[in-house]
Scaffold this motif. Structure first.
Motif, PDB file in Angstrom:
ATOM      1  N   VAL A 198     -14.576 -52.999  21.432  1.00  0.00           N
ATOM      2  CA  VAL A 198     -14.951 -53.556  20.132  1.00  0.00           C
ATOM      3  C   VAL A 198     -16.283 -52.960  19.660  1.00  0.00           C
ATOM      4  O   VAL A 198     -16.410 -52.541  18.510  1.00  0.00           O
ATOM      5  N   LYS A 199     -17.253 -52.888  20.553  1.00  0.00           N
ATOM      6  CA  LYS A 199     -18.571 -52.331  20.190  1.00  0.00           C
ATOM      7  C   LYS A 199     -18.453 -50.864  19.773  1.00  0.00           C
ATOM      8  O   LYS A 199     -19.114 -50.428  18.829  1.00  0.00           O
ATOM      9  N   ASP A 200     -17.614 -50.113  20.481  1.00  0.00           N
ATOM     10  CA  ASP A 200     -17.423 -48.683  20.154  1.00  0.00           C
ATOM     11  C   ASP A 200     -16.829 -48.513  18.755  1.00  0.00           C
ATOM     12  O   ASP A 200     -17.229 -47.619  18.000  1.00  0.00           O
ATOM     13  N   ILE A 201     -15.859 -49.378  18.414  1.00  0.00           N
ATOM     14  CA  ILE A 201     -15.220 -49.267  17.091  1.00  0.00           C
ATOM     15  C   ILE A 201     -16.206 -49.679  15.993  1.00  0.00           C
ATOM     16  O   ILE A 201     -16.273 -49.044  14.939  1.00  0.00           O
ATOM     17  N   LEU A 202     -17.008 -50.715  16.249  1.00  0.00           N
ATOM     18  CA  LEU A 202     -18.035 -51.120  15.274  1.00  0.00           C
ATOM     19  C   LEU A 202     -19.036 -49.991  15.051  1.00  0.00           C
ATOM     20  O   LEU A 202     -19.467 -49.738  13.931  1.00  0.00           O
TER      21      LEU A 202
END
Length: 405
Positions: free
Chosen positions: A296-300
């Protein structure tokens, strides 16, 4: 409806994380289930590098051929994106439909898309995926009898040449541009209203829709399946003292999300960019929750929206995994199904609003009814005292800082 019989295939590379690999294979099985398939067998090969011609080695390909005959499988799904030549070479040997993880995810998105924008975005991503895979597919015509990998625009892929496909993609882009303009107008209107906006994000199947429904009494799809929600939904939600905020439910993230899908769904995912705060829902019962958080953090980060304040909601605390440890700075352990969930969440979310918005203190004449009505609508009033001598209201509260009070 009869389930499609599926064999899943994965390659464990020499330097790969074995635990993560097995979890990925397990997730592939869940994706198959979501697409109305049934995994009847699994094949794994350990290799230093994948074989350029057929992804798996010659011996394994022969083994797979026999396994398909033995089990009468309809479909073989590989746990990585295959090149067009790999698909053709495997199809030449095996009498079954051959698809990869990307095609499977695209297929599920085609099933789940309900809005016009969602359908257009899926169609564009599918066409983009199919474009390099059109040539030399004559031999596989007989193997595509419908089912997994053929939903949405995929059904007509073999009837189209590249020129027609590119024309279709151009038309979709133009339509999406119109839809995006409309979405932008709605977002601007929301910003002007000064309403605090919360956005639910998280790995697919973390429980976002359950939380959304509990807090807004909406009826979005709740399923123990991947990508149950595809189109973003926004509803009003009342916190303590009747203070209204907006809550948006968004599409779930997944590791190895096809690049074409991230690009196609950029405008949908960017709905999160206009939030005042993101509620990152994490399934604390899942052994791989740390990897989910990272995904999730990578996509954000990729969407350049990693600077928005985040409250991490560790969901399903009643079923927490034995190895679970809370690692995020601003967090809350909860369960969307517990009796006092709504009250706890409303109190906590109000605390988060107060952290982000600006405190104010105003003295307003009792005769200024319009101003008082505005403050009640556009700000959070924490205290309101009436001064009988001066006939004024002493009002304390919090506001976004965008309005003039």
């Amino acid at each position: 409806m009869e389930k499609e019989q599926v064999i899943v295939v994965g390659v464990l590379l020499k330097d790969a994380d074995e635990v993560a690999f097995h979890y990925s294979m397990e997730e592939l099985g869940r994706l198959v289930d979501t697409a109305n398939g049934e995994v009847i067998s699994q094949m794994v090969q350990k290799m230093e590098r994948v074989r350029k011609e057929s992804y798996i080695g010659r011996g394994k390909l022969e083994e797979l051929k026999n396994l398909v005959l033995e089990t009468e499988a309809d479909t073989v799904i590989f746990n990585s994106e295959l090149t067009p030549s790999q698909i053709r070479n495997i199809e030449a040997e095996i009498d079954a439909k051959i698809i990869d993880r990307t095609s499977l995810i695209l297929d599920i998105f085609a099933m789940r898309a309900k809005s016009r924008e969602g359908k257009l975005q899926v169609a564009y991503a599918q066409y983009e995926y199919l474009l390099p895979r059109l040539s030399g597919q004559g031999s596989s015509l007989s193997k595509l009898g419908g089912g997994i990998g053929t939903r949405g625009p995929g059904e007509t892929k073999l009837e189209m040449d590249r020129r027609l496909l590119r024309l279709k993609m151009h038309q979709i882009k133009e339509e999406l541009a119109q839809v995006e303009k409309h979405r932008e107008r709605i977002r601007e209107k929301r910003k002007q209203n000064g309403v605090f906006r919360f956005g639910l994000i998280g790995y697919t199947n973390a429980g976002k829709s359950t939380i959304f429904n509990q807090l807004t009494k909406a009826e979005t799809l709740e399923e123990d399946q991947l990508f149950a929600t595809l189109d973003p939904t926004t509803r009003k939600m009342k916190l303590v003292n009747g203070f209204e905020v907006l809550l948006t439910d968004t599409v779930g993230f997944i590791q190895d999300l096809p690049t074409s899908l991230v690009a196609a769904f950029k405008s949908t995912l960017e709905e999160s960019a206009d939030m005042d705060m993101l509620l990152h829902v994490v399934d604390s019962s899942n052994a791989d929750y740390m990897k989910h958080i990272k995904t999730v953090k990578d996509i954000l980060q990729a969407l350049q929206i990693s600077d928005i304040p985040v409250l991490t909601l560790y969901n399903k605390k009643d079923k927490q995994h034995p190895t679970f440890i809370a690692t995020e700075a601003n967090d809350m352990e909860t369960s969307a199904l517990q009796v006092n969930f709504q009250d706890e969440m409303r109190e906590r979310l109000l605390e988060e609003v107060k952290k982000i918005w600006i405190p104010y203190f105003l003295t307003v004449k009792a005769s200024e009814g319009t101003k008082i009505a505005f403050l009640k609508r556009a700000t959070y009033i924490s205290k309101m005292d009436f001064d009988e001598i001066n006939e004024t209201y002493q009002i304390r509260g919090y506001f976004s800082g965008k309005e003039r009070l």
